[in-house]
Write an enzyme that holds these catalytic residues in place. Sequence first.
Site, mmCIF file in Angstrom:
data_model
loop_
_atom_site.group_PDB
_atom_site.id
_atom_site.type_symbol
_atom_site.label_atom_id
_atom_site.label_comp_id
_atom_site.label_asym_id
_atom_site.label_seq_id
_atom_site.Cartn_x
_atom_site.Cartn_y
_atom_site.Cartn_z
ATOM 1 N N ILE A 196 0.996 -1.306 -0.019
ATOM 2 C CA ILE A 196 -0.047 -0.086 -0.193
ATOM 3 C C ILE A 196 0.951 1.270 0.036
ATOM 4 O O ILE A 196 0.685 2.219 -0.939
ATOM 5 C CB ILE A 196 -0.968 -0.093 0.943
ATOM 6 C CG1 ILE A 196 -1.886 -1.197 1.068
ATOM 7 C CG2 ILE A 196 -1.826 1.300 1.496
ATOM 8 C CD1 ILE A 196 -2.880 -1.483 2.266
ATOM 9 N N ASP A 230 11.288 2.758 6.397
ATOM 10 C CA ASP A 230 10.580 1.029 6.295
ATOM 11 C C ASP A 230 12.003 0.305 6.497
ATOM 12 O O ASP A 230 13.161 0.683 5.965
ATOM 13 C CB ASP A 230 10.093 0.854 5.007
ATOM 14 C CG ASP A 230 9.547 -0.484 5.195
ATOM 15 O OD1 ASP A 230 8.336 -0.668 4.840
ATOM 16 O OD2 ASP A 230 10.174 -1.632 5.283
ATOM 17 N N CYS A 236 2.303 1.085 7.780
ATOM 18 C CA CYS A 236 3.215 -0.044 8.318
ATOM 19 C C CYS A 236 2.181 -0.898 8.777
ATOM 20 O O CYS A 236 0.931 -0.413 9.548
ATOM 21 C CB CYS A 236 4.443 0.410 9.373
ATOM 22 S SG CYS A 236 3.803 1.424 10.517
ATOM 23 N N PRO A 237 2.338 -2.298 9.458
ATOM 24 C CA PRO A 237 1.531 -3.004 9.989
ATOM 25 C C PRO A 237 1.698 -2.589 11.569
ATOM 26 O O PRO A 237 2.576 -2.062 12.063
ATOM 27 C CB PRO A 237 2.166 -4.538 10.041
ATOM 28 C CG PRO A 237 3.448 -4.330 9.661
ATOM 29 C CD PRO A 237 3.457 -2.995 8.892
ATOM 30 N N THR A 273 -4.442 5.250 7.659
ATOM 31 C CA THR A 273 -5.488 4.053 7.215
ATOM 32 C C THR A 273 -4.817 2.744 7.443
ATOM 33 O O THR A 273 -5.351 1.920 6.793
ATOM 34 C CB THR A 273 -5.602 4.358 5.722
ATOM 35 O OG1 THR A 273 -4.120 3.990 5.072
ATOM 36 C CG2 THR A 273 -6.235 5.648 5.066
ATOM 37 N N SER A 274 -4.122 2.739 8.332
ATOM 38 C CA SER A 274 -3.257 1.362 8.611
ATOM 39 C C SER A 274 -4.157 0.535 9.671
ATOM 40 O O SER A 274 -4.776 -0.431 9.608
ATOM 41 C CB SER A 274 -1.807 1.587 8.744
ATOM 42 O OG SER A 274 -0.982 0.343 8.540
ATOM 43 N N ARG A 275 -3.681 1.024 10.892
ATOM 44 C CA ARG A 275 -4.104 0.305 12.157
ATOM 45 C C ARG A 275 -4.246 1.341 13.316
ATOM 46 O O ARG A 275 -3.245 2.212 13.735
ATOM 47 C CB ARG A 275 -3.374 -0.824 12.669
ATOM 48 C CG ARG A 275 -3.776 -2.205 11.925
ATOM 49 C CD ARG A 275 -4.990 -2.725 11.979
ATOM 50 N NE ARG A 275 -5.296 -3.842 11.247
ATOM 51 C CZ ARG A 275 -5.848 -4.054 9.835
ATOM 52 N NH1 ARG A 275 -6.160 -2.796 9.326
ATOM 53 N NH2 ARG A 275 -6.025 -5.231 9.348
ATOM 54 N N GLU A 307 -11.626 0.814 17.815
ATOM 55 C CA GLU A 307 -12.673 0.766 17.048
ATOM 56 C C GLU A 307 -13.525 -0.610 16.980
ATOM 57 O O GLU A 307 -14.573 -0.680 16.535
ATOM 58 C CB GLU A 307 -12.128 0.915 15.547
ATOM 59 C CG GLU A 307 -11.410 -0.442 14.950
ATOM 60 C CD GLU A 307 -10.754 -0.169 13.659
ATOM 61 O OE1 GLU A 307 -10.140 0.757 13.198
ATOM 62 O OE2 GLU A 307 -11.147 -1.193 12.724
ATOM 63 N N HIS A 329 -13.214 2.696 8.944
ATOM 64 C CA HIS A 329 -12.365 1.547 8.189
ATOM 65 C C HIS A 329 -12.923 1.172 6.840
ATOM 66 O O HIS A 329 -13.339 -0.023 6.732
ATOM 67 C CB HIS A 329 -12.513 0.229 9.253
ATOM 68 C CG HIS A 329 -11.210 -0.593 9.261
ATOM 69 N ND1 HIS A 329 -10.711 -0.862 10.109
ATOM 70 C CD2 HIS A 329 -10.630 -0.944 7.932
ATOM 71 C CE1 HIS A 329 -9.511 -1.460 9.829
ATOM 72 N NE2 HIS A 329 -9.482 -1.683 8.223
HETATM 73 P P1 NAD Z 1 2.715 -4.982 3.599
HETATM 74 O O1 NAD Z 1 3.418 -5.940 4.558
HETATM 75 O O2 NAD Z 1 3.126 -5.214 2.228
HETATM 76 O O3 NAD Z 1 3.891 -3.708 3.838
HETATM 77 C C1 NAD Z 1 3.980 -3.151 5.309
HETATM 78 C C2 NAD Z 1 5.560 -2.650 5.114
HETATM 79 O O4 NAD Z 1 5.425 -1.919 6.639
HETATM 80 C C3 NAD Z 1 6.460 -3.580 4.805
HETATM 81 O O5 NAD Z 1 7.224 -2.959 3.793
HETATM 82 C C4 NAD Z 1 7.267 -3.527 6.079
HETATM 83 O O6 NAD Z 1 8.706 -3.847 5.964
HETATM 84 C C5 NAD Z 1 7.071 -2.130 6.753
HETATM 85 N N1 NAD Z 1 7.125 -2.213 8.298
HETATM 86 C C6 NAD Z 1 7.379 -3.043 9.288
HETATM 87 N N2 NAD Z 1 7.671 -2.700 10.269
HETATM 88 C C7 NAD Z 1 7.783 -1.324 10.248
HETATM 89 C C8 NAD Z 1 8.234 -0.467 11.168
HETATM 90 N N3 NAD Z 1 8.492 -0.458 12.394
HETATM 91 N N4 NAD Z 1 8.234 0.735 10.611
HETATM 92 C C9 NAD Z 1 8.071 1.041 9.370
HETATM 93 N N5 NAD Z 1 7.686 0.322 8.256
HETATM 94 C C10 NAD Z 1 7.518 -1.012 8.884
HETATM 95 O O7 NAD Z 1 1.242 -4.443 4.049
HETATM 96 P P2 NAD Z 1 0.271 -3.395 2.943
HETATM 97 O O8 NAD Z 1 -0.410 -4.384 2.226
HETATM 98 O O9 NAD Z 1 1.039 -2.533 2.530
HETATM 99 O O10 NAD Z 1 -0.736 -3.131 4.232
HETATM 100 C C11 NAD Z 1 -0.235 -2.304 5.581
HETATM 101 C C12 NAD Z 1 -1.112 -2.109 6.694
HETATM 102 O O11 NAD Z 1 -2.424 -1.486 5.900
HETATM 103 C C13 NAD Z 1 -1.544 -3.459 6.943
HETATM 104 O O12 NAD Z 1 -0.727 -3.792 7.895
HETATM 105 C C14 NAD Z 1 -2.808 -3.123 7.592
HETATM 106 O O13 NAD Z 1 -2.807 -2.816 8.786
HETATM 107 C C15 NAD Z 1 -3.398 -1.726 6.837
HETATM 108 N N6 NAD Z 1 -4.631 -2.092 5.877
HETATM 109 C C16 NAD Z 1 -5.620 -1.284 6.163
HETATM 110 C C17 NAD Z 1 -6.947 -1.393 5.272
HETATM 111 C C18 NAD Z 1 -7.871 -0.387 5.429
HETATM 112 O O14 NAD Z 1 -8.896 -0.654 5.148
HETATM 113 N N7 NAD Z 1 -8.074 0.644 6.371
HETATM 114 C C19 NAD Z 1 -6.765 -2.306 4.475
HETATM 115 C C20 NAD Z 1 -5.841 -3.204 4.322
HETATM 116 C C21 NAD Z 1 -4.521 -3.096 4.886
#
Ligand code: NAD
Length: 329
Positions: free
Chosen positions: A155, A174, A205-206, A232-234, A263, A295
Site C-alpha cells: 500500500i 521502512d 506499516c503493520p 489508514t493502517s491500524r 474501533e 475503516h
Molecule cells: P505490507 O506487508 O505489504 O507492507 C508493510 C510494510 O511495513 C513493509 O514494507 C514492512 O517492511 C513495513 N514495516 C514493518 N515494520 C515497520 C516499522 N516498524 N516501521 C515502518 N515500516 C515497517 O502491508 P500492506 O498490504 O502495505 O498493508 C499495510 C497495512 O495497511 C496492513 O498491515 C494493515 O494494517 C493496513 N490495511 C488497512 C486497510 C483499511 O481498510 N484501512 C486495508 C488493508 C490494509
Amino acid sequence: MKALVFSTRKDEKSYLINAFEALGHKVMFEEVHLNRKTAELAAGFDAVVVFVNDQLDDACLERLAELGVKTVALRCAGYNNVDLEAAKQHGLSVVRVPAYSPYAVAEHALTLLMTLNRHVHKAYNRVREGNFLLDGLVGRDIHHKTVGVIGTGNIGSVFCQIMQGFDCRLLAFDPNPSQALIEQGVEFVDLDSLLQQSDFISLHCPLTPQTHHVIGERALSLMKPGSMLINTSRGGLVDTKAVINSLKNGGLSGLAIDVYEEEADLFFEDQSNQVIADDDLMRLMTFPNVIVTGHQAFLTEEALTNIAQTTADNLICLEKNNTCENQLV
Ligand code: NAD
C-alpha cells in the site's frame, strides 16, 4: 469445506457467496464478532472466515480447535488480531489475503489527505446551507511539499507512486527500503528525520509491538508544527490521547483516520441511536480539523471481489495441498 463467516457486513455478502459457491464450499454467515465467547458458533465447521475486529486470542483458538475447526481464514491483510503462536500450538492453519487492492487503500489515504488539506468536509456542509463564504477554507499546495510515508509495502508503495504525481518530495521510513522506490526518487531516511521534515505523514506499516503508538508524544514533539497526519493502517499505531493534545496545542494542524485504536466495538455498526461512551473518539470528532471514516479504505468493488476470491482459493488450496502460499502458520 464448510466455512462460517464472522463479522459479516451487508456490503460483502454477495461477493463471498459468489466466490465460495463457485468453488463448491458451503458457507454460512454470522454478524457477531468471533471471540472466546462466540467461538461456540463454529461447531461443525471446518473453517472460520474472520475480519479485522475479531479477537483470536489463545482461549478463542483453543476452543475452535476443540470444536474441530481446522483453518482460520482472514479476509484481510493485517493479522495483529490473531495469536499466531497459539494457533500453531492448537494445530490450526491461518491464511490471509496479503494484497487485494493496494490501490483501494492508497487512494483512500489520498482522499483523506486532500479532503483534510482543502477542507472539503467543511465546504460540503457549508454550501448545502447556502453559505458560500471562503473563510477558514484556505489549504496548501501539495506541490513541492514534503510527504512522509511510514511503511512502503504494497500500500505504501502505491501511495508513494500516487503522490509523485504532485511533484512533492517523498521521504519514507521502512526497515526494508524498496530499491524500486529509491530508483523512482523516494528518499529513505530514519524515522526521526521523516517526522521532523514532513508536512504530511501517512501511515502504512503493520501494527506490531514495535509500531504500537509509533505516533505518540515523542514522535508528535518531533513533527513540524502544522503538519497533518493520515492513518489508514491500524488504530494502534497512534496514541489517541497524545494526538488530541497535539491538536489542542497547535502541533498537528489536521488528522484524518480510517482506523481507531478502540474501533473494535464501534466500527461496522450503526451506533446512531446510541450514546457513544468513547470519550476520546467523541472529543476527536468535535475538532473541525479531524476526519474519521469507519475503516472503509479497502471498500472498492475490485477489493471485495479479490478478497472473496482469494479467501475461497486459500481454503481450496489448503484442502488439496495441506499448504498454501498465503499461509501464516
Ligand atoms: P505490507 O506487508 O505489504 O507492507 C508493510 C510494510 O511495513 C513493509 O514494507 C514492512 O517492511 C513495513 N514495516 C514493518 N515494520 C515497520 C516499522 N516498524 N516501521 C515502518 N515500516 C515497517 O502491508 P500492506 O498490504 O502495505 O498493508 C499495510 C497495512 O495497511 C496492513 O498491515 C494493515 O494494517 C493496513 N490495511 C488497512 C486497510 C483499511 O481498510 N484501512 C486495508 C488493508 C490494509
